[in-house]
Design an enzyme around this catalytic site. Structure first.
Site, PDB file in Angstrom:
ATOM      1  N   PRO A   1       0.787  -1.231   0.000  1.00  0.00           N
ATOM      2  CA  PRO A   1       0.000   0.000   0.000  1.00  0.00           C
ATOM      3  C   PRO A   1       0.828   1.294   0.000  1.00  0.00           C
ATOM      4  CG  PRO A   1      -0.130  -1.106   2.129  1.00  0.00           C
ATOM      5  CD  PRO A   1       0.533  -2.055   1.184  1.00  0.00           C
ATOM      6  N   ASN A   2       0.292   2.236  -0.721  1.00  0.00           N
ATOM      7  CA  ASN A   2       0.818   3.606  -0.830  1.00  0.00           C
ATOM      8  C   ASN A   2       2.048   3.724  -1.730  1.00  0.00           C
ATOM      9  OD1 ASN A   2      -1.132   4.859   1.009  1.00  0.00           O
ATOM     10  ND2 ASN A   2      -0.125   3.597   2.556  1.00  0.00           N
TER      11      ASN A   2
ATOM     12  N   ARG B   1       5.042  11.004  -2.449  1.00  0.00           N
ATOM     13  CA  ARG B   1       4.775  10.821  -1.030  1.00  0.00           C
ATOM     14  C   ARG B   1       6.084  10.925  -0.236  1.00  0.00           C
ATOM     15  NH1 ARG B   1       4.865   4.698   0.984  1.00  0.00           N
ATOM     16  NH2 ARG B   1       4.137   4.982   3.093  1.00  0.00           N
TER      17      ARG B   1
ATOM     18  N   TYR C   1      11.261   8.602   0.941  1.00  0.00           N
ATOM     19  CA  TYR C   1      11.192   7.557  -0.091  1.00  0.00           C
ATOM     20  C   TYR C   1      11.837   7.965  -1.422  1.00  0.00           C
ATOM     21  CZ  TYR C   1       7.926   5.484   3.209  1.00  0.00           C
ATOM     22  OH  TYR C   1       7.364   4.935   4.342  1.00  0.00           O
TER      23      TYR C   1
ATOM     24  N   ASN D   1       8.048  -5.679  -1.403  1.00  0.00           N
ATOM     25  CA  ASN D   1       8.034  -4.571  -0.462  1.00  0.00           C
ATOM     26  C   ASN D   1       6.601  -4.514   0.061  1.00  0.00           C
ATOM     27  OD1 ASN D   1       7.937  -2.270   1.002  1.00  0.00           O
ATOM     28  ND2 ASN D   1       8.969  -0.968  -0.507  1.00  0.00           N
TER      29      ASN D   1
ATOM     30  N   ALA E   1       3.268  -1.093   4.535  1.00  0.00           N
ATOM     31  CA  ALA E   1       2.716  -1.174   5.893  1.00  0.00           C
ATOM     32  C   ALA E   1       2.302  -2.597   6.281  1.00  0.00           C
ATOM     33  CB  ALA E   1       1.539  -0.221   6.025  1.00  0.00           C
TER      34      ALA E   1
ATOM     35  N   ASP F   1       1.728 -15.818   5.984  1.00  0.00           N
ATOM     36  CA  ASP F   1       1.227 -17.183   5.725  1.00  0.00           C
ATOM     37  C   ASP F   1       1.329 -17.524   4.240  1.00  0.00           C
ATOM     38  OD1 ASP F   1       0.677 -17.671   8.374  1.00  0.00           O
ATOM     39  OD2 ASP F   1      -1.486 -17.349   8.213  1.00  0.00           O
TER      40      ASP F   1
ATOM     41  N   GLU G   1      12.881  -9.487   0.903  1.00  0.00           N
ATOM     42  CA  GLU G   1      12.057  -8.400   1.472  1.00  0.00           C
ATOM     43  C   GLU G   1      12.823  -7.088   1.287  1.00  0.00           C
ATOM     44  OE1 GLU G   1      11.355  -9.107   5.632  1.00  0.00           O
ATOM     45  OE2 GLU G   1      10.563  -7.083   5.970  1.00  0.00           O
TER      46      GLU G   1
ATOM     47  N   HIS H   1      12.773  -2.826   1.725  1.00  0.00           N
ATOM     48  CA  HIS H   1      12.207  -1.553   2.204  1.00  0.00           C
ATOM     49  C   HIS H   1      13.080  -0.436   1.661  1.00  0.00           C
ATOM     50  CE1 HIS H   1       9.718  -3.906   4.786  1.00  0.00           C
ATOM     51  NE2 HIS H   1      10.792  -4.547   5.187  1.00  0.00           N
TER      52      HIS H   1
ATOM     53  N   ARG I   1      13.560   4.443  11.983  1.00  0.00           N
ATOM     54  CA  ARG I   1      12.282   5.174  12.032  1.00  0.00           C
ATOM     55  C   ARG I   1      11.477   4.780  13.279  1.00  0.00           C
ATOM     56  NH1 ARG I   1       9.498   4.736   6.377  1.00  0.00           N
ATOM     57  NH2 ARG I   1       8.251   6.412   7.299  1.00  0.00           N
TER      58      ARG I   1
ATOM     59  N   ARG J   1       7.824   0.305  13.154  1.00  0.00           N
ATOM     60  CA  ARG J   1       8.363  -0.184  11.870  1.00  0.00           C
ATOM     61  C   ARG J   1       9.539  -1.146  12.069  1.00  0.00           C
ATOM     62  NH1 ARG J   1       5.824   3.235   8.078  1.00  0.00           N
ATOM     63  NH2 ARG J   1       5.404   5.275   8.995  1.00  0.00           N
TER      64      ARG J   1
HETATM   65  C1  DHK Z   1       7.207   1.527   2.909  1.00  0.00           C
HETATM   66  C2  DHK Z   1       6.108   1.826   3.650  1.00  0.00           C
HETATM   67  O1  DHK Z   1       5.000   2.257   3.043  1.00  0.00           O
HETATM   68  C3  DHK Z   1       6.097   1.760   5.118  1.00  0.00           C
HETATM   69  O2  DHK Z   1       4.832   1.382   5.621  1.00  0.00           O
HETATM   70  C4  DHK Z   1       7.170   0.848   5.667  1.00  0.00           C
HETATM   71  C5  DHK Z   1       8.412   0.905   3.521  1.00  0.00           C
HETATM   72  C6  DHK Z   1       8.504   1.130   5.010  1.00  0.00           C
HETATM   73  C7  DHK Z   1       9.665   1.260   2.748  1.00  0.00           C
HETATM   74  O3  DHK Z   1      10.605   1.799   3.324  1.00  0.00           O
HETATM   75  O4  DHK Z   1       9.717   0.952   1.550  1.00  0.00           O
HETATM   76  O5  DHK Z   1       7.252   1.013   7.047  1.00  0.00           O
END
Ligand code: DHK
Length: 149
Positions: free
Chosen positions: A11-12, A19, A24, A75, A78, A88, A99, A101, A108, A112
């Protein structure tokens, strides 16, 4: 085995580049996809690149990856910090899981610092910006090539 890697974004991440760029960065998810596809070409890997704000879609793609792919780069955004369901699904997957990030989650907020996904991941990359996806892809290629020997 088919040299297909799923790259899944939670998400996001559709807002990447707009954002919180101080956290990021300025690259968009389309930029990331292009870099991933360019490197995949060099590594002779195929890519399925997806993003969703819905947990069930991430889970469905992991299920699809079970049948077709040789690795997952995820990735979970959240979902990392609370989704037992994503964990699962990954636990039912038999090939390498990386994984990623973008930010260094350990620098942070405390919520997290815990990842449900890390107990399944074969590798974890945090704080390398969007380069983390490329490092993860190189690692998947290395593991797949090693297995094929
Ligand atoms: C991205 C997100 O949206 C956060 O919810 C994570 C992660 C970190 C990232 O660093 O790519 O906590």
């Amino acid at each position: 085995m088919r040299r297909l890697v799923f790259v899944l974004n939670g998400p996001n991440l559709n807002l990447l580049g707009k954002r919180q760029p101080h956290i990021y960065g300025h690259e968009t998810l389309a930029d990331v996809e292009k870099s991933v596809r360019d490197l995949a070409g060099e590594l002779k890997l195929e890519i399925r690149f997806h993003q969703s704000n819905r947990e069930y879609e991430i889970i469905d793609w992991i299920h699809e990856a079970r049948e077709t792919s040789c690795g997952i780069i995820v990735n979970p955004a959240a979902f990392t910090h609370y989704s037992v369901a994503v964990l699962d699904a990954l636990n039912a997957y038999d090939h390498p899981v990386m994984e990623v990030h973008i930010s260094n989650v350990h620098k942070r907020e405390e919520f997290r610092h815990h990842s449900f996904v890390s107990s399944r991941a074969d590798g974890v990359i945090a704080g390398f910006g969007t380069q983390g996806y490329l490092l993860a892809l190189r690692r998947v290629a290395f593991l797949v090539d090693q297995k094929a020997k």
